[in-house]
Design a protein around this motif. Structure first.
Motif, PDB file in Angstrom:
ATOM      1  N   GLY A   1      30.667  30.732  39.696  1.00  0.00           N
ATOM      2  CA  GLY A   1      29.730  31.246  39.574  1.00  0.00           C
ATOM      3  C   GLY A   1      30.370  32.510  39.451  1.00  0.00           C
ATOM      4  N   PHE A   2      29.844  34.376  39.948  1.00  0.00           N
ATOM      5  CA  PHE A   2      30.535  35.565  40.445  1.00  0.00           C
ATOM      6  C   PHE A   2      30.244  35.828  41.855  1.00  0.00           C
ATOM      7  N   SER A   3      30.476  36.908  42.009  1.00  0.00           N
ATOM      8  CA  SER A   3      30.352  36.845  43.414  1.00  0.00           C
ATOM      9  C   SER A   3      30.841  38.443  43.801  1.00  0.00           C
ATOM     10  N   LYS A   4      30.787  39.152  44.631  1.00  0.00           N
ATOM     11  CA  LYS A   4      30.948  40.561  45.332  1.00  0.00           C
ATOM     12  C   LYS A   4      32.249  40.950  44.273  1.00  0.00           C
ATOM     13  N   TYR A   5      33.186  39.764  44.598  1.00  0.00           N
ATOM     14  CA  TYR A   5      34.723  40.102  43.879  1.00  0.00           C
ATOM     15  C   TYR A   5      35.189  41.077  42.792  1.00  0.00           C
ATOM     16  N   ASP A   6      33.580  39.851  42.199  1.00  0.00           N
ATOM     17  CA  ASP A   6      34.211  40.249  41.152  1.00  0.00           C
ATOM     18  C   ASP A   6      33.855  42.356  40.386  1.00  0.00           C
ATOM     19  N   GLY A   7      33.152  42.376  40.976  1.00  0.00           N
ATOM     20  CA  GLY A   7      32.949  43.626  40.648  1.00  0.00           C
ATOM     21  C   GLY A   7      33.808  44.610  41.339  1.00  0.00           C
ATOM     22  N   LEU A   8      33.892  44.350  42.517  1.00  0.00           N
ATOM     23  CA  LEU A   8      34.911  44.971  43.151  1.00  0.00           C
ATOM     24  C   LEU A   8      36.325  44.813  42.311  1.00  0.00           C
ATOM     25  N   PHE A   9      37.015  44.271  41.033  1.00  0.00           N
ATOM     26  CA  PHE A   9      37.853  44.061  40.762  1.00  0.00           C
ATOM     27  C   PHE A   9      38.150  45.346  39.496  1.00  0.00           C
ATOM     28  N   LEU A  10      36.581  45.207  39.317  1.00  0.00           N
ATOM     29  CA  LEU A  10      36.732  46.096  38.314  1.00  0.00           C
ATOM     30  C   LEU A  10      36.764  47.516  38.275  1.00  0.00           C
ATOM     31  N   ILE A  11      35.828  47.613  39.517  1.00  0.00           N
ATOM     32  CA  ILE A  11      36.399  49.286  40.034  1.00  0.00           C
ATOM     33  C   ILE A  11      37.255  49.917  39.998  1.00  0.00           C
ATOM     34  N   TYR A  12      38.042  48.759  41.024  1.00  0.00           N
ATOM     35  CA  TYR A  12      39.082  48.572  41.132  1.00  0.00           C
ATOM     36  C   TYR A  12      39.958  48.954  40.140  1.00  0.00           C
ATOM     37  N   LEU A  13      39.809  48.243  38.315  1.00  0.00           N
ATOM     38  CA  LEU A  13      40.923  48.546  37.668  1.00  0.00           C
ATOM     39  C   LEU A  13      40.647  49.897  36.343  1.00  0.00           C
ATOM     40  N   LEU A  14      38.680  50.274  36.937  1.00  0.00           N
ATOM     41  CA  LEU A  14      38.310  51.083  36.418  1.00  0.00           C
ATOM     42  C   LEU A  14      38.584  52.707  37.300  1.00  0.00           C
ATOM     43  N   GLY A  15      39.234  52.465  38.783  1.00  0.00           N
ATOM     44  CA  GLY A  15      38.834  52.838  39.355  1.00  0.00           C
ATOM     45  C   GLY A  15      40.588  53.572  38.754  1.00  0.00           C
ATOM     46  N   VAL A  16      41.621  53.083  38.848  1.00  0.00           N
ATOM     47  CA  VAL A  16      42.721  52.828  38.744  1.00  0.00           C
ATOM     48  C   VAL A  16      43.705  53.634  37.189  1.00  0.00           C
TER      49      VAL A  16
END
Lengths: 264, 192
Positions: free
Chosen positions: A227-242
């Motif tokens: 399923g999905f977890s908070k790490y998916d959000g973290l990954f997205l936020i990291y890439l957007l931030g970068v």
């Protein structure tokens, strides 16, 4: 071969989502023509590679050696033979210009960005989870997914078979011929037995799977549930931030004066 | 009769593809080393990356196999940590589609060296098309671009056309292809 490693947050991202994000990122990076922006993105991806894959640093260094080769193959042709106006060096066919040089560097860095992303994915994703996730989240048909997983399991067998073949050829005293025909014969004496055995084995496995009622039924149960977890959000936020930071830094603190490496 | 590819077809295709996936992965460093010779000599061996589609199709002879094979081989190269990363998947999809369309244009009835070579050429054209975006090859000096295109096409014909065809022909002698091919007209006539 020892391939043990620690699990990090990158391992817990949903594999399908990770794959989709990488494809979107691929297209986004293809749209980057500003070498400053690309270099900053590269730094962002290298941080993931160096600190968050959970693999020992010695292995990471070893894996990254081909990156240099990627950089060279992707950049040299463009540097030597690309179009451009401001000549730096003209020697026979070689014509290095400022434009072709930065464009070549851009291609080299682009190659490394993709290499880093690909390796990060490979190092942090178990193939079995990827295919289970593809079935569950992206509705990949089970017959494709299970075929893939079965095929991955066959690879070690093939490696073993390769060894056996090698020994068998040696025991029977097969002479090696020289030149291109020799190479062709050698290639054939390995590839034909390997391919034919693999096809036979694949065929037998398929028959066995069907005999055990492997079916195309819509609703099925899975050994692993992903399923999905908070790490998916973290990954997205990291890439957007970068991406945003990379763009901001590229505009305000550029390394190169060029902002578009294409030939206009 | 179920339409489309059966489990056997898919499993055999993917097993073949993963073998080529391993070769694709090993081909990366080789390509890199050859590239240092300069002047696009490396393009002569680029054709290896089109071979999965052709070989799988020539063995199984069914619609959809070429596309599946090339995508699966690319996916294999990707999960084994291929140096080109995600780019591999996009190139694989493009090359597989091109080969598939070529075989479709022959209505899936030609399995000779010409069809194999043309499929290789189609894949090469697809890869060159993607390279206009990926490798800015439109910004190479014209003579250099022409060498690149010429050598890549030649390599495609030699490796994924001629060599792939010879490979499958040798495989046919082992009898293994009869396991996975659909019954042909001749088989029915032999029965009659």
């Amino acid at each position: 071969m020892d391939f043990s490693h620690q699990e990090t947050w990158l391992h817990h991202i949903n594999p399908s989502l990770k794959l989709l994000i990488l494809v979107v990122l691929f297209i986004q990076i293809l749209m980057i023509h500003n070498i400053n922006f690309l270099l900053n993105e590269l730094i962002g991806m290298l941080i993931l590679y160096l600190f968050f894959t959970g693999h020992p640093s010695k292995r990471l260094v070893l894996i990254s050696l081909p990156f240099l080769l990627i950089f060279l193959t992707s950049s040299t042709s463009m540097i030597f033979f690309g179009k451009g106006e401001t000549t730096w060096l003209h020697w026979g066919l070689v014509h290095i210009t400022e434009e072709s040089f930065t464009r070549g560097l851009h291609l080299g860095f682009r190659g490394i960005v993709f290499a880093v992303l690909g390796v990060v994915f490979a190092l942090t994703t178990r193939p079995v989870f990827l295919f289970y996730s593809l079935m569950q989240q992206l509705k990949l048909k089970p017959k494709f997914a299970y075929s893939f997983m079965a095929a991955v399991r066959l690879l070690p067998l093939m490696a073993e078979e390769m060894q056996t073949l090698n020994h068998a050829l040696k025991v029977r005293g097969v002479q090696r011929k020289k030149g291109i025909t020799g190479f062709y014969h050698k290639l054939k004496s390995y590839s034909i037995p390997l391919l034919s055995q693999s096809i036979r084995r694949a065929h037998r496995i398929a028959v066995a799977m069907e005999a055990k009622r492997f079916s195309e039924a819509k609703s099925r149960t899975y050994y692993y549930r992903l399923g999905f977890s908070k790490y998916d959000g973290l990954f997205l936020i990291y890439l957007l931030g970068v991406t945003m930071l990379a763009y901001y830094m590229a505009v305000h603190f550029p390394y190169f004066s060029t902002t578009d490496v294409r030939y206009l | 009769m179920e339409k489309g590819l059966k489990l056997t077809d898919i499993l055999v295709t993917i097993v073949i593809s993963l073998i080529f996936g391993v070769i694709y992965k090993l081909w990366g460093p080789l390509y890199g080393v050859v590239a240092t010779l300069g002047l696009h000599i490396e393009q002569l061996i680029y054709g290896m990356w089109f071979i999965a589609a052709v070989v799988a199709y020539l063995i199984i002879r069914k619609p959809g196999v070429a596309l599946l094979a090339e995508v699966a081989a690319a996916q294999g190269e990707f999960i084994f940590g291929g140096e080109w990363g995600v780019a591999t998947l996009i190139f694989g999809l493009g090359q597989g589609l091109a080969a598939e369309l070529l075989f479709a244009a022959f209505r899936y009835k030609r399995f000779d060296m010409l069809a194999a070579s043309l499929a290789g050429v189609a894949s090469a054209i697809a890869s060159i098309g993607i390279d206009f975006y990926y490798g800015y090859i439109g910004d190479l000096a014209l003579w250099n671009l022409l060498i690149l295109i010429g050598t890549r096409l030649l390599g495609a014909v030699l490796i994924s056309g001629v060599f792939a065809y010879l490979l499958v022909q040798a495989l046919e002698k082992t009898g293994v292809t009869n396991l996975v091919r659909p019954a042909s007209e001749e088989d029915y006539r032999a029965l009659g």
